[in-house]
Design a protein around this motif. Structure first.
Motif, PDB file in Angstrom:
ATOM      1  N   ARG A 157       0.822  -1.208   0.000  1.00 53.56           N
ATOM      2  CA  ARG A 157       0.000   0.000   0.000  1.00 53.56           C
ATOM      3  C   ARG A 157       0.857   1.259   0.000  1.00 53.56           C
ATOM      4  NH1 ARG A 157      -4.106  -1.448   3.102  1.00 53.56           N
ATOM      5  NH2 ARG A 157      -5.303  -1.855   1.234  1.00 53.56           N
ATOM      6  N   ARG A 158       1.969   1.242   0.735  1.00 53.80           N
ATOM      7  CA  ARG A 158       2.862   2.395   0.708  1.00 53.80           C
ATOM      8  C   ARG A 158       3.409   2.598  -0.713  1.00 53.80           C
ATOM      9  NH1 ARG A 158       5.053   1.530   5.036  1.00 53.80           N
ATOM     10  NH2 ARG A 158       4.325   3.267   6.316  1.00 53.80           N
ATOM     11  N   TYR A 186       0.770   4.331  -2.784  1.00 51.15           N
ATOM     12  CA  TYR A 186       0.667   5.771  -2.523  1.00 51.15           C
ATOM     13  C   TYR A 186       1.717   6.537  -3.326  1.00 51.15           C
ATOM     14  CZ  TYR A 186      -2.867   6.195   1.172  1.00 51.15           C
ATOM     15  OH  TYR A 186      -4.052   6.242   1.866  1.00 51.15           O
ATOM     16  N   SER A 236      -6.588   6.752  -6.653  1.00 55.11           N
ATOM     17  CA  SER A 236      -5.963   7.248  -5.428  1.00 55.11           C
ATOM     18  C   SER A 236      -7.003   7.597  -4.370  1.00 55.11           C
ATOM     19  CB  SER A 236      -5.100   8.468  -5.750  1.00 55.11           C
ATOM     20  OG  SER A 236      -4.442   8.946  -4.598  1.00 55.11           O
ATOM     21  N   HIS A 245      -7.395   5.728  -0.786  1.00 52.44           N
ATOM     22  CA  HIS A 245      -7.225   6.481   0.460  1.00 52.44           C
ATOM     23  C   HIS A 245      -8.498   6.437   1.302  1.00 52.44           C
ATOM     24  CE1 HIS A 245      -5.302   9.292   3.138  1.00 52.44           C
ATOM     25  NE2 HIS A 245      -6.339  10.111   3.059  1.00 52.44           N
ATOM     26  N   TRP A 246      -9.650   6.541   0.664  1.00 57.22           N
ATOM     27  CA  TRP A 246     -10.906   6.466   1.408  1.00 57.22           C
ATOM     28  C   TRP A 246     -11.020   5.104   2.088  1.00 57.22           C
ATOM     29  CZ3 TRP A 246     -15.052   3.168   1.337  1.00 57.22           C
ATOM     30  CH2 TRP A 246     -16.182   3.565   2.062  1.00 57.22           C
ATOM     31  N   VAL A 259      -8.571   5.031   5.171  1.00 57.81           N
ATOM     32  CA  VAL A 259      -9.043   5.871   6.270  1.00 57.81           C
ATOM     33  C   VAL A 259     -10.291   5.286   6.910  1.00 57.81           C
ATOM     34  CG1 VAL A 259      -9.996   8.140   6.842  1.00 57.81           C
ATOM     35  CG2 VAL A 259      -7.996   7.965   5.350  1.00 57.81           C
ATOM     36  N   LEU A 278      -0.038   2.771   7.653  1.00 62.32           N
ATOM     37  CA  LEU A 278      -0.445   2.363   6.301  1.00 62.32           C
ATOM     38  C   LEU A 278      -0.520   0.854   6.171  1.00 62.32           C
ATOM     39  CD1 LEU A 278       1.609   4.781   4.022  1.00 62.32           C
ATOM     40  CD2 LEU A 278      -0.745   5.011   4.787  1.00 62.32           C
TER      41      LEU A 278
END
Length: 462
Positions: free
Chosen positions: A291-292, A295, A413, A417-418, A421, A435
């Motif tokens: 996941r990093r 990003y 993206s 991200h949603w 979070v 993350l």
């Protein structure tokens, strides 16, 4: 006790390396065959008197067929093993590849281009095969090495022009004509040789994680939303790669007034990093988390595609003394090429990161999940070029190509991200700044309340 472990199941690293080496070599050649009409199309258009639209369909149907069967190819590999599947795919593709060299009409070329495109489905078979042989801690790197076979997209660009020019007018063995026709004939021979090598070099006792499982059980993971989310990611990092690999030569010629050979070399500066950095992306994902890596991938892709989408020109300001040109802006050839290179680097890392998720979250369903993700990603390479063309037609701006890519990447993206979070704040507020899910010192399962029933990260269920 190691000598008593079953052969083919005991983590034989030497056998795993043989699988990785042969599958990567075969996939590189298959990828070159899949996209060979990007170069062969130029002399084909001249010989058959084709229009640009007719020519575009040769590549389009190959890309389409190279995507449609990725799901069943991955599932079959899980059930019967990659050794059999790869050998069969190589042998099957050799037949239409040779017949391309004998085609005498556009209709026949179109049919054969579609059949040759089947080579593209080797990707999902290779992902499933290597996942079955590689320990979890090294899967990201291994799948990245295999995926670097995408560099096959440049093989015909480098060897094709020299072969076409050097053999023009010749006939080999009384049956193969020189010029463009010699290239698919050479590929046909290579495919048959590789089919034999796969059977000889790779372990006869293959690994089949899906053997004996009902078809319904293999398809069950496809109901989960995260599978489709991974598929959208792959459209951005792979579908766009395939589309741009075919689109960029024309873009360079039309907008920077360079020769076709120079445009091909400039396009290679995009293809190479987008292919060869997959192992780096896999290593990064193994070490710091997929996941990093995603990003960083989406961040660089959005920055570069937004820069590339800025139209050249200036604003005309009407003043009392007459019109005045202000804010002149234009991207030169080298800034453009550097930005495209960085875009390719991000795609190379991102392609590996997407597939790092799959064996980690679906260890028993890599074939089905990887097949669907690969299929939809490949279809992105079929649908994105028309979007590029329509964007240019509607706006009159060639740079709109990259704005289409920016919008696609931004959507990926935001969704990612949603998801992160929402998952963290709902299930694990104490990890809201993380993350990746922490792992216990043994590396066998996530710690704390995030451990799921299948010992996979809770973030996989987001």
């Amino acid at each position: 006790m190691s000598e008593h472990r079953p052969a083919g199941v005991a983590g034989d690293e030497r056998a795993a390396r043989r699988v990785l080496t042969m599958s990567t070599t075969a996939f590189t050649v298959m990828f070159a065959v899949w996209l060979m009409f990007g170069i062969l199309g130029i002399p084909i258009r001249k010989e058959f008197g084709l229009t640009d639209v007719q020519l575009s369909w040769l590549s389009a149907v190959a890309v389409l067929n190279g995507s449609l069967w990725r799901l069943p190819a991955g599932m079959v590999t899980d059930r019967i093993g990659g050794r059999k599947v790869f050998a069969a795919m190589l042998a099957f593709t050799a037949v239409p590849a040779y017949l391309v060299s004998r085609a005498e009409s556009y209709g026949m070329l179109l049919v054969l281009a579609f059949l040759v495109g089947f080579a593209g489905n080797s990707f999902s078979a290779g992902i499933s095969w290597n996942s079955a042989w590689t320990p979890r801690g090294r899967q990201g790197f291994a799948l990245g090495v295999f995926g670097a076979g995408n560099v096959g997209a440049s093989v015909t660009k480098f060897i094709g022009p020299a072969l076409i020019t050097g053999t023009a007018g010749a006939t080999f063995f009384g049956v193969v004509e020189g010029g463009w026709r010699v290239v698919p004939a050479i590929y046909a021979v290579l495919l048959l040789v590789l089919a034999a090598l796969v059977l000889v070099v790779t372990p006869a006792q293959d690994r089949m994680p899906g053997r004996g499982r009902p078809l319904r059980a293999q398809l069950r993971p496809l109901r989960e939303l995260r599978v489709w989310r991974f598929s959208l990611y792959y459209v951005a990092v792979f579908g766009a790669y395939v589309a741009l690999a075919a689109w960029l030569p024309k873009y360079y010629v039309d907008n920077f007034d360079v020769s076709l050979s120079a445009a091909a070399l400039l396009t290679a500066t995009f293809i190479f990093p987008a292919s060869l950095l997959r192992p780096v992306g896999g290593w990064f994902s193994d070490r710091w988390g997929a996941r990093r890596a995603m990003y960083w991938t989406f961040g660089v892709m959005m920055a570069t595609s937004l820069f590339l989408s800025m139209p050249g020109g200036y604003i005309v300001l009407q003043t009392r003394t007459g019109p005045k040109d202000i804010l002149p802006y234009e991207i030169g050839l080298w800034p453009f090429a550097i930005a495209v290179f960085l875009l390719g680097c991000a795609m190379g890392v991102g392609k590996a990161a997407v597939f790092k998720h799959i064996p980690e979250y679906f260890p028993q369903d890599v074939g089905a999940v990887g097949g669907l993700v690969g299929m939809l990603g490949g279809l992105g390479g079929f649908f994105l070029p028309p979007l590029f063309a329509y964007g240019q037609k509607w706006t009159g701006l060639p740079s709109s190509t990259f704005f289409v890519l920016f919008l696609l990447t931004a959507a990926c993206s935001l969704w990612m991200h949603w998801t992160v979070v929402h998952m963290l704040h709902t299930n694990s507020p104490e990890l809201a700044t993380e993350l990746e899910t922490p792992v216990d010192p043994t590396g066998t399962s996530p710690v704390g309340t995030l451990a799921g029933p299948r010992q996979i990260p809770q973030e996989a269920r987001a």
